[in-house]
Design an enzyme around this catalytic site. Sequence first.
Site, PDB file in Angstrom:
ATOM      1  N   ASP A  15      24.369  53.024   8.182  1.00 28.68           N
ATOM      2  CA  ASP A  15      24.908  52.468   7.013  1.00 28.68           C
ATOM      3  C   ASP A  15      23.718  53.281   6.128  1.00 28.68           C
ATOM      4  O   ASP A  15      22.703  53.315   6.193  1.00 28.68           O
ATOM      5  CB  ASP A  15      24.667  51.066   7.006  1.00 28.68           C
ATOM      6  CG  ASP A  15      24.793  50.297   5.842  1.00 28.68           C
ATOM      7  OD1 ASP A  15      25.615  50.401   4.962  1.00 28.68           O
ATOM      8  OD2 ASP A  15      23.700  49.603   5.242  1.00 28.68           O
ATOM      9  N   ASN A  39      30.065  52.309   2.688  1.00 27.32           N
ATOM     10  CA  ASN A  39      31.093  52.029   1.585  1.00 27.32           C
ATOM     11  C   ASN A  39      30.885  52.838   0.125  1.00 27.32           C
ATOM     12  O   ASN A  39      31.968  52.855  -0.696  1.00 27.32           O
ATOM     13  CB  ASN A  39      30.628  50.527   1.099  1.00 27.32           C
ATOM     14  CG  ASN A  39      31.379  49.589   1.982  1.00 27.32           C
ATOM     15  OD1 ASN A  39      32.353  49.804   3.007  1.00 27.32           O
ATOM     16  ND2 ASN A  39      31.098  48.252   1.903  1.00 27.32           N
TER      17      ASN A  39
END
Length: 217
Positions: A15, A123
């Site tokens: 991430d 994201n």
Amino acid sequence: MPLVHLAGIRACVFDAYGTLFDYASATAGCRDVLGDKLDRLTTIWRDKQLQYTCLRTLAGHHADFWQVTGDALDFALETLEIENPLVRERLMRLYLRREPFPEVRSTLEQLKAAGFKTAILSNGSPAMLNAAVDHAGIGALLDFVLSVEEVGVYRTHPKVYELAVRRLGADPTVISFQSSNAWDAYAASAFGMRAVWCNRYGQRNGCQESQIGRCTL
């Protein structure tokens, strides 16, 4: 993360925000104007950002992470009654230059030296991720920088983790996924990856302990 715990792993996927890059560094760069509102703004901005990604995925109304980040910042600024548009502009600009955590480079160097593939799965939009990677100077240490924009949904949708599997050309069981978010690590584990929760912020784990590992990068 000691390499001894990576037996059977071929690729390490990270991430970005909160795991490799300090999500508090943008607000820290505005300490002179935020004063005692800095910590509250950091928390509200981050929490609302995550809420908006979840809502957009559930509703099927995708917008890229730059828009979501701006919308979340607007909410935080309004909540704290900060009305200076120059502060908003400055914070958004600083978001593109998030600072990496101190051990990130050395960890990636060790992984590459040991022959692992490395990637970011985030994201963040491609432009946002490219800016962060360039600012940190770690591009040469990453095989892939993957954005959810390729699949049009946010984590924890399985399509996001499938993106990493497809691009890395590896079975989920030989991929180690590292995230500072317990919910993210759990979702990756449910998908079939070996998941590691990098609990940087001393959070309590609401997920099943048997499903995810812990580490400090």
